[in-house]
Design an enzyme around this catalytic site. Structure first.
Site, PDB file in Angstrom:
ATOM      1  N   GLU A  36      -2.564  -5.114  18.505  1.00 14.47           N
ATOM      2  CA  GLU A  36      -2.554  -6.483  17.994  1.00 14.47           C
ATOM      3  C   GLU A  36      -3.980  -7.023  17.982  1.00 14.47           C
ATOM      4  OE1 GLU A  36       1.591  -8.383  18.518  1.00 14.47           O
ATOM      5  OE2 GLU A  36       0.445  -8.779  20.319  1.00 14.47           O
ATOM      6  N   SER A  54       0.408 -11.458  12.584  1.00 14.57           N
ATOM      7  CA  SER A  54       0.783 -12.036  11.295  1.00 14.57           C
ATOM      8  C   SER A  54       1.560 -11.070  10.402  1.00 14.57           C
ATOM      9  CB  SER A  54      -0.451 -12.587  10.560  1.00 14.57           C
ATOM     10  OG  SER A  54      -1.051 -13.621  11.329  1.00 14.57           O
ATOM     11  N   ASN A  94       8.663 -11.024  19.256  1.00 11.86           N
ATOM     12  CA  ASN A  94       8.121 -11.658  20.461  1.00 11.86           C
ATOM     13  C   ASN A  94       8.247 -13.167  20.243  1.00 11.86           C
ATOM     14  OD1 ASN A  94       6.688 -12.717  22.564  1.00 11.86           O
ATOM     15  ND2 ASN A  94       4.696 -11.874  21.941  1.00 11.86           N
ATOM     16  N   HIS A 121      -0.054  -8.547  26.807  1.00 16.83           N
ATOM     17  CA  HIS A 121      -0.236  -9.287  25.555  1.00 16.83           C
ATOM     18  C   HIS A 121      -1.553 -10.056  25.630  1.00 16.83           C
ATOM     19  CE1 HIS A 121       0.278 -12.141  22.308  1.00 16.83           C
ATOM     20  NE2 HIS A 121       1.193 -11.311  21.817  1.00 16.83           N
ATOM     21  N   GLU A 161      -2.350 -12.931  24.868  1.00 20.62           N
ATOM     22  CA  GLU A 161      -2.253 -14.299  25.403  1.00 20.62           C
ATOM     23  C   GLU A 161      -2.220 -14.284  26.936  1.00 20.62           C
ATOM     24  OE1 GLU A 161       1.082 -15.343  22.929  1.00 20.62           O
ATOM     25  OE2 GLU A 161      -0.253 -15.263  21.205  1.00 20.62           O
ATOM     26  N   GLY A 198      -1.090 -15.071  14.937  1.00 25.86           N
ATOM     27  CA  GLY A 198      -0.779 -16.469  14.673  1.00 25.86           C
ATOM     28  C   GLY A 198      -1.736 -17.143  13.706  1.00 25.86           C
ATOM     29  N   LYS A 231       7.571 -15.438  22.272  1.00 27.69           N
ATOM     30  CA  LYS A 231       6.581 -16.202  23.046  1.00 27.69           C
ATOM     31  C   LYS A 231       7.301 -17.367  23.753  1.00 27.69           C
ATOM     32  CE  LYS A 231       3.090 -14.483  19.950  1.00 27.69           C
ATOM     33  NZ  LYS A 231       1.750 -14.600  19.380  1.00 27.69           N
TER      34      LYS A 231
HETATM   35  P1  13P Z   1       2.273 -13.499  15.031  1.00 24.67           P
HETATM   36  O1  13P Z   1       3.212 -12.537  14.336  1.00 24.67           O
HETATM   37  O2  13P Z   1       2.798 -14.874  15.142  1.00 24.67           O
HETATM   38  O3  13P Z   1       0.880 -13.396  14.484  1.00 24.67           O
HETATM   39  O4  13P Z   1       2.189 -12.973  16.561  1.00 24.67           O
HETATM   40  C1  13P Z   1       1.923 -11.656  16.799  1.00 24.67           C
HETATM   41  C2  13P Z   1       2.105 -11.398  18.243  1.00 24.67           C
HETATM   42  O5  13P Z   1       1.337 -11.839  19.075  1.00 24.67           O
HETATM   43  C3  13P Z   1       3.284 -10.628  18.658  1.00 24.67           C
HETATM   44  O6  13P Z   1       3.205 -10.252  19.992  1.00 24.67           O
END
Ligand code: 13P
Length: 247
Positions: free
Chosen positions: A165, A209, A9, A94, A96, A171, A11
């Site tokens: 997640e 992560s 992803n 997601h 976010e 992150g 982002k």
């Molecule tokens: P990270 O791997 O950067 O923690 O992000 C995970 C994520 O949100 C994947 O959709």
């Protein structure tokens, strides 16, 4: 045993030149992977990805889809449009988007429904915040999030991918322990089993992560069928190493 799925992803990261370098690096080191691989990219780069990944072992994914079919929805991108660019997967719900765009469980469920109607596999993201985990509400939250999608999509549920997640692990460099992750995956699997006889074929990915150092251990758990990788998918060597550990 089903092949695992490793999805990146990106982002809101990328540039035309940077994407090309990253994808070329991935394709150069990929060989014939033992797992399915996908890259969920910003929609504006789907055409570039379609050209770069055409005929390769990497599928194209998007990060969002409109719940509407067509019409006066400024800024939205429809499933039919995603289809025109060879999109195989789309992230829905997601954390976010739930957090910054106020997406509700019902909206996420209808986005999953629209993706399925267009023949695109929705990767339905669920996960608890740190406050919810500390309040002992992890199971309640992820089950509520998945229940909305099951309720709206009925027997089509066997066609989705689920991604667990934990929001506190995204992150942050803080990964869920393998026990914490497996425990929630088992809860989600049981919920899917109650909804469809085909629950065992559904991929349940872990995200938060995931990196080259912790992927193999997470992916060895019985109910972890792959990974949804953020930061580590932006570096070819790291993402390739995660792919190599998905056996
Ligand atoms: P990270 O791997 O950067 O923690 O992000 C995970 C994520 O949100 C994947 O959709």
């Amino acid at each position: 045993m089903k092949k695992k799925l490793i999805a990146g992803n990106w982002k809101m990261n990328g540039s035309l030149a940077g994407n090309e370098t990253l994808v070329k690096g991935l394709l150069a080191g990929l060989g014939s992977p033992a797992c399915h691989v996908a890259l969920c990219v910003p929609s504006i780069y789907l055409a570039q990805m379609q050209a770069l990944l055409n005929g390769s072992a990497i599928d194209v994914g998007a990060q969002d889809v409109s719940p509407h079919e067509v019409g006066a929805y400024t800024g939205e991108i429809s499933g039919a449009m995603l289809n025109e660019f060879g999109t195989r997967y789309v992230l829905v719900g997601h954390s976010e988007r739930r957090q910054y765009h106020f997406e509700t469980d019902a909206l996420v469920a209808s986005k999953a429904q629209r993706a399925l109607a267009c023949g695109i596999t929705p990767i339905v993201c669920v996960g608890e915040t740190l406050a919810e985990r500390e309040a002992g509400k992890t199971e309640e939250v992820v089950k509520r999030q998945l229940a909305a999608v099951i309720h709206t999509n009925g027997h089509c549920i066997s066609e989705i991918v689920v991604a667990y997640e934990p929001v506190w692990a995204i992150g942050t460099g803080k990964t869920a322990s393998v026990e914490q992750a497996q425990q929630v995956h088992a809860v989600l699997r049981a919920q899917l089993k109650a909804a469809t006889p085909q629950a065992d074929r559904i991929h349940i990915l872990y995200g938060g992560s995931m990196n080259a150092a912790n992927a193999a251990q997470l992916l060895a758990q019985p109910d972890i069928d792959g990974g949804l990788v953020g930061g580590a998918s932006l570096k070819a060597a790291d993402f390739l190493s995660i792919i190599a550990s998905a056996l």
